[in-house]
Scaffold this motif. Structure first.
Motif, short mmCIF file in Angstrom:
data_model
loop_
_atom_site.label_atom_id
_atom_site.label_comp_id
_atom_site.label_asym_id
_atom_site.label_seq_id
_atom_site.Cartn_x
_atom_site.Cartn_y
_atom_site.Cartn_z
N ASN A 152 43.52 47.31 38.59
CA ASN A 152 42.62 46.19 38.33
C ASN A 152 43.34 44.92 37.86
O ASN A 152 42.87 44.21 36.97
CB ASN A 152 41.55 46.61 37.32
CG ASN A 152 40.18 46.07 37.71
OD1 ASN A 152 40.01 45.57 38.84
ND2 ASN A 152 39.24 46.12 36.81
N GLY A 157 44.14 41.20 38.34
CA GLY A 157 43.54 40.08 39.08
C GLY A 157 44.56 39.05 39.52
O GLY A 157 44.30 38.24 40.40
N PHE A 161 48.86 38.42 40.32
CA PHE A 161 50.23 38.90 40.50
C PHE A 161 51.07 37.67 40.83
O PHE A 161 50.80 36.98 41.81
CB PHE A 161 50.27 39.91 41.65
CG PHE A 161 51.65 40.33 42.08
CD1 PHE A 161 52.53 40.93 41.18
CD2 PHE A 161 52.07 40.15 43.39
CE1 PHE A 161 53.80 41.34 41.58
CE2 PHE A 161 53.34 40.56 43.81
CZ PHE A 161 54.20 41.15 42.89
N VAL A 175 49.27 35.37 43.52
CA VAL A 175 48.39 36.20 44.34
C VAL A 175 47.15 36.57 43.51
O VAL A 175 47.27 37.22 42.47
CB VAL A 175 49.11 37.48 44.80
CG1 VAL A 175 48.19 38.34 45.67
CG2 VAL A 175 50.40 37.14 45.56
N GLY A 176 46.00 36.13 43.96
CA GLY A 176 44.74 36.44 43.27
C GLY A 176 44.06 37.62 43.94
O GLY A 176 43.90 37.65 45.17
N ILE A 177 43.69 38.61 43.13
CA ILE A 177 43.13 39.86 43.65
C ILE A 177 41.75 40.08 43.04
O ILE A 177 41.54 39.82 41.85
CB ILE A 177 44.08 41.04 43.32
CG1 ILE A 177 45.43 40.80 44.04
CG2 ILE A 177 43.48 42.37 43.72
CD1 ILE A 177 46.58 41.50 43.40
N ARG A 204 38.93 41.74 41.21
CA ARG A 204 38.88 42.81 40.22
C ARG A 204 37.57 43.59 40.30
O ARG A 204 36.53 43.05 40.67
CB ARG A 204 38.99 42.23 38.80
CG ARG A 204 40.27 41.48 38.55
CD ARG A 204 40.35 41.08 37.10
NE ARG A 204 40.48 42.24 36.26
CZ ARG A 204 40.05 42.32 35.00
NH1 ARG A 204 39.44 41.30 34.45
NH2 ARG A 204 40.23 43.42 34.31
N GLU A 205 37.66 44.88 39.95
CA GLU A 205 36.47 45.72 39.83
C GLU A 205 35.83 45.40 38.47
O GLU A 205 36.44 45.64 37.42
CB GLU A 205 36.90 47.19 39.87
CG GLU A 205 35.74 48.16 39.79
CD GLU A 205 36.23 49.61 39.96
OE1 GLU A 205 37.30 49.93 39.41
OE2 GLU A 205 35.55 50.37 40.65
N GLU A 206 34.63 44.86 38.49
CA GLU A 206 34.02 44.35 37.27
C GLU A 206 32.52 44.23 37.50
O GLU A 206 32.10 43.79 38.58
CB GLU A 206 34.61 42.94 37.02
CG GLU A 206 34.77 42.58 35.59
CD GLU A 206 35.54 41.24 35.45
OE1 GLU A 206 35.99 40.97 34.35
OE2 GLU A 206 35.66 40.49 36.43
N LEU A 216 33.69 40.20 46.37
CA LEU A 216 33.31 38.80 46.18
C LEU A 216 33.09 38.21 47.56
O LEU A 216 33.51 38.78 48.57
CB LEU A 216 34.41 38.01 45.46
CG LEU A 216 34.73 38.43 44.02
CD1 LEU A 216 35.88 37.58 43.49
CD2 LEU A 216 33.51 38.29 43.12
N PHE A 238 39.98 44.94 44.81
CA PHE A 238 41.38 45.36 44.96
C PHE A 238 42.08 44.73 46.16
O PHE A 238 43.20 45.10 46.50
CB PHE A 238 41.54 46.89 45.03
CG PHE A 238 40.94 47.61 43.85
CD1 PHE A 238 41.03 47.07 42.56
CD2 PHE A 238 40.27 48.82 44.00
CE1 PHE A 238 40.48 47.73 41.47
CE2 PHE A 238 39.72 49.48 42.91
CZ PHE A 238 39.82 48.93 41.65
N SER A 251 42.02 37.46 47.77
CA SER A 251 41.20 36.38 48.33
C SER A 251 41.94 35.05 48.30
O SER A 251 41.48 34.07 48.89
CB SER A 251 39.92 36.22 47.50
OG SER A 251 40.23 36.06 46.13
N TYR A 252 43.08 35.02 47.60
CA TYR A 252 43.70 33.71 47.34
C TYR A 252 45.20 33.88 47.10
O TYR A 252 45.61 34.69 46.28
CB TYR A 252 43.04 33.10 46.10
CG TYR A 252 43.67 31.85 45.55
CD1 TYR A 252 43.93 30.76 46.36
CD2 TYR A 252 44.00 31.75 44.20
CE1 TYR A 252 44.50 29.60 45.84
CE2 TYR A 252 44.56 30.60 43.66
CZ TYR A 252 44.81 29.53 44.50
OH TYR A 252 45.37 28.39 43.98
#
Lengths: 149, 73, 149, 73
Positions: A27, A29, A31, C35-37, C39-41, C47, C86, C89-90
């Motif tokens: 998890n 968000g 990197f 790197v934007g990932i 998240r499980e939330e 998204l 996971f 997106s960005y």
């Protein structure tokens, strides 16, 4: 998770791929890798590095602890020996749940690395290995054994 | 006896000294001008931990490292 | 160099590999991707994003110009539509001759992106697409047409 | 006539208005409560350039975009 030390230039794609696989399904968000590449400058053919591993590992463990307290992870790969121009000698990275913490951490981690990681840099010019004295920084606490009188 | 190792570009072989504390080490090393110019800007580690005090007592077999200015990356 | 917009999640390895190939043999000393990932939330499955491209491109061109004035380059890839947890997106990135400029630029670029890039985010929960209102930020100049009296 | 387009989550079809400047647009749009709640926190673009003044004169065919709060990434 240890410091990764490679002989010669780093395979950036392979290292980043491996680290991306490690975060897969977790998890994190954000990197943020920092990739350092040897620049063509002052007629150098390559840079070369000495590393004192025992203290580098301690330095890195302290950073892992700091990162953990912020809910994050730090990663690091570095070259030992000669690294030709246009190839990579250094990759650092942060994995963090949140953007803001990740951006702050990669900045602090990379800057402290430059100032306090026990690694020595040499220019390879005309086949000679010349200590990059003017670009080097005394570590915290330097001068302890210097004669004061 | 304690061991003194000179890291990175100092380019000097490890030596052994009789010393009760780091002050003794400082006195001895500053006798050699080729070493003393490095000491001004070098950090010091005792058994791989960076130290900040000259008063630390030393024991037989201790290993002292001299770390000149660094530039990783 | 344009903004890269992809339908669905980003192939991070492929995009980073492509950007690494672009810097190969050039004199960039620092390459920093962000790197934007997702998240499980809050039970989200994914998204989802809307993008208004004409203004995004202008925003990005202004950043290219700012980066150029500092001797650097900025890159960006973003997803359109649904992006499962996971996955990425960005991705933003900076290429710069020097470390310090690169670290400052990636921070400013990513933060301004969050505040002013014309992209709208939705949570996909139980198959519904819900505007992420509480995490969204009014753009600079917001409220111009609001009734003041 | 100018076109008004509502971007992202506002979810309203493009409309056409008679307006000499952005003040006219503001007056007209604020009549609809479902739109006015968005206007408080929305930026405004004229022909894809963000604008900051209500006095801008408008001409026939101009396109005005309403941009609600954003969250990329």
């Amino acid at each position: 998770m240890m410091v990764e030390i490679y002989s010669g230039p780093l395979d950036v794609k392979e290292i980043l791929s491996k680290w991306l696989d490690e975060i897969d399904g977790k998890n994190w968000g954000a990197f943020i890798p920092f990739v350092g590449i040897v620049r063509e400058e002052d007629d150098i053919a390559a840079l070369s590095f000495d590393i004192y591993e025992p203290i580098l590992l301690k330095w890195f463990e302290e950073w892992q602890e700091k990162a953990k307290q912020r809910g994050a992870i730090v990663k690091m790969a570095h070259s030992l020996g000669d690294v030709p121009i246009f190839t990579s000698s250094y990759i650092a990275a942060v994995m963090s749940p949140k953007r803001r913490a990740a951006l702050t951490l990669i900045d602090e981690f990379v800057e402290d690395f430059k100032a306090n990681a026990p690694i020595w840099k040499y220019d390879i010019v005309d086949g000679k290995r010349v200590y990059a004295q003017s670009r080097s920084t005394p570590m915290i606490g330097a001068g302890l054994l210097s004669k004061k009188d | 006896m304690v061991k003194i190792e000179f890291l990175g570009p100092i380019g000097k072989e490890t030596i052994e000294l009789d010393a009760k504390n780091l002050s003794d080490v400082a006195s001895e090393l500053n006798k050699d001008k080729n070493i003393s110019i490095w000491l001004e800007k070098s950090a010091v580690a005792l058994n791989d931990t960076i130290v900040n005090s000259l008063d630390l007592p030393l024991k037989d077999g201790d290993r002292i490292s001299i770390l000149p200015p660094v530039c990783g990356g």
